[in-house]
Design a protein around this motif. Structure first.
Motif: not given
Length: 310
Positions: A11-34
């Motif tokens: 269900k939609p949430v207030k002021n949703a900040v969204v990103t999209i991707g596979t995030f395989d590894g959830v590695h250091l590069g992904h962590r900058k985006i998060i």
């Protein structure tokens, strides 16, 4: 973190900040985006939302390609994202129908109506919709129409993510877990169920837990002996793991097994988690079990030294 296994559960949430991707590894590069989406959500009093897909799109669009191996299973990925403080994880079942949406349908129906996106953090190379024709330009054009803001991830950061994922996979396939861990920012791990083996380890004084991984898409490191830590019932033990075909006894099937130090409980059919900390040596064939046993004794000394010093 709340997990949704279908976009319709969300269900939609207030002021949703969204990103999209596979995030395989959830590695250091992904962590900058998060980190970026968390900063934006904190500044606007919003909530972070990650939209990911399962199965991996390539598994659906190219089912003949069995070479696709992922650093994390979907459950492992969820655990890692939760540890980083993400508010919402939407795991969308990927299908050919889903991939055939037009870019505008995807933006309007998924990002705006279903999620309530107010800010979307995205890379210049992100593609979506039918034939992957949708991208950053579509988002920028439709942002004022649907009242959301687009924040572009710098090209260098995108490059770092892609390079890191590739290098992690390659390092693991070459048994270079130390290098993989540098890029991941945490020890690579597997989760699997303990099954009964043929008790060869027990015969030579080093009983092992044989691990079966149900997810055939999970990437397994190259063959050899590794210094590991094993989590059983939330307790972490030191150990040495073996991956290989056991050539000394003319084995043919690839095994994953671990000798857990200072541990004598039976854990058949239990789920365990094994972290890979260091590579010790490659797999090799010995002239009989006595020589194998002598080498394993040395391996244990090497493993303990590695785990003590790093």
């Amino acid at each position: 973190m709340k997990i949704y296994h279908n976009i319709d559960e969300f269900k939609p949430v207030k002021n949703a900040v969204v990103t999209i991707g596979t995030f395989d590894g959830v590695h250091l590069g992904h962590r900058k985006i998060i980190s970026r989406i968390k900063e934006l959500a904190d500044a606007s009093g919003g909530e972070t939302v990650i939209l990911t897909f399962f199965p991996h799109p390539r598994m659906i669009l190219h089912p003949e390609d069995e070479s696709i191996k992922l650093i994390n299973t979907i459950n492992e990925k969820a655990q890692l994202l939760e540890q980083l403080g993400v508010d919402h994880l939407i795991i969308t079942p990927f299908s050919r129908d889903f991939s055939n949406q037009t870019a505008e349908d995807y933006i309007r129906d998924i990002l705006v109506n279903k999620i309530g996106t107010k800010k979307i953090v995205i890379g210049y190379d992100h593609r979506f919709g039918k034939d992957r024709q949708g991208g950053l330009n579509d988002l920028l054009q439709l942002a004022p129409v649907y009242n959301f803001e687009v924040i572009e991830i710098p090209e260098q950061d995108i490059h770092d993510v892609a390079v890191s994922s590739t290098r992690i996979r390659q390092a693991l396939l070459e048994s270079k877990v130390d290098l993989a861990n540098e890029f991941l920012g945490y020890p690579f791990f597997i989760t699997g169920k303990v099954t009964r083996g043929d008790q060869i380890g027990r015969q030579i004084g080093y009983p092992t837990a044989n691990i079966v991984i149900e997810e055939n898409y999970k990437l397994i490191p190259g063959d050899g002996i590794f210094a590991v830590k094993v989590e059983v019932d939330k307790v972490l033990y030191k150990g040495m793991a073996y991956i290989g075909t056991r050539p000394t006894i003319n084995g043919t099937r690839r095994n994953i097994e671990v000798n857990i130090f200072d541990f004598d409980r039976e854990i058949y059919y239990e789920q365990i988690r094994m972290e890979f900390h260091h590579f010790v040596r490659g797999d090799m064939k010995f002239e009989g079990l006595d020589k194998l046993k002598a080498q394993i004794a040395q391996d244990k000394i090497d493993v303990l030294s590695l785990l003590v010093h790093g």
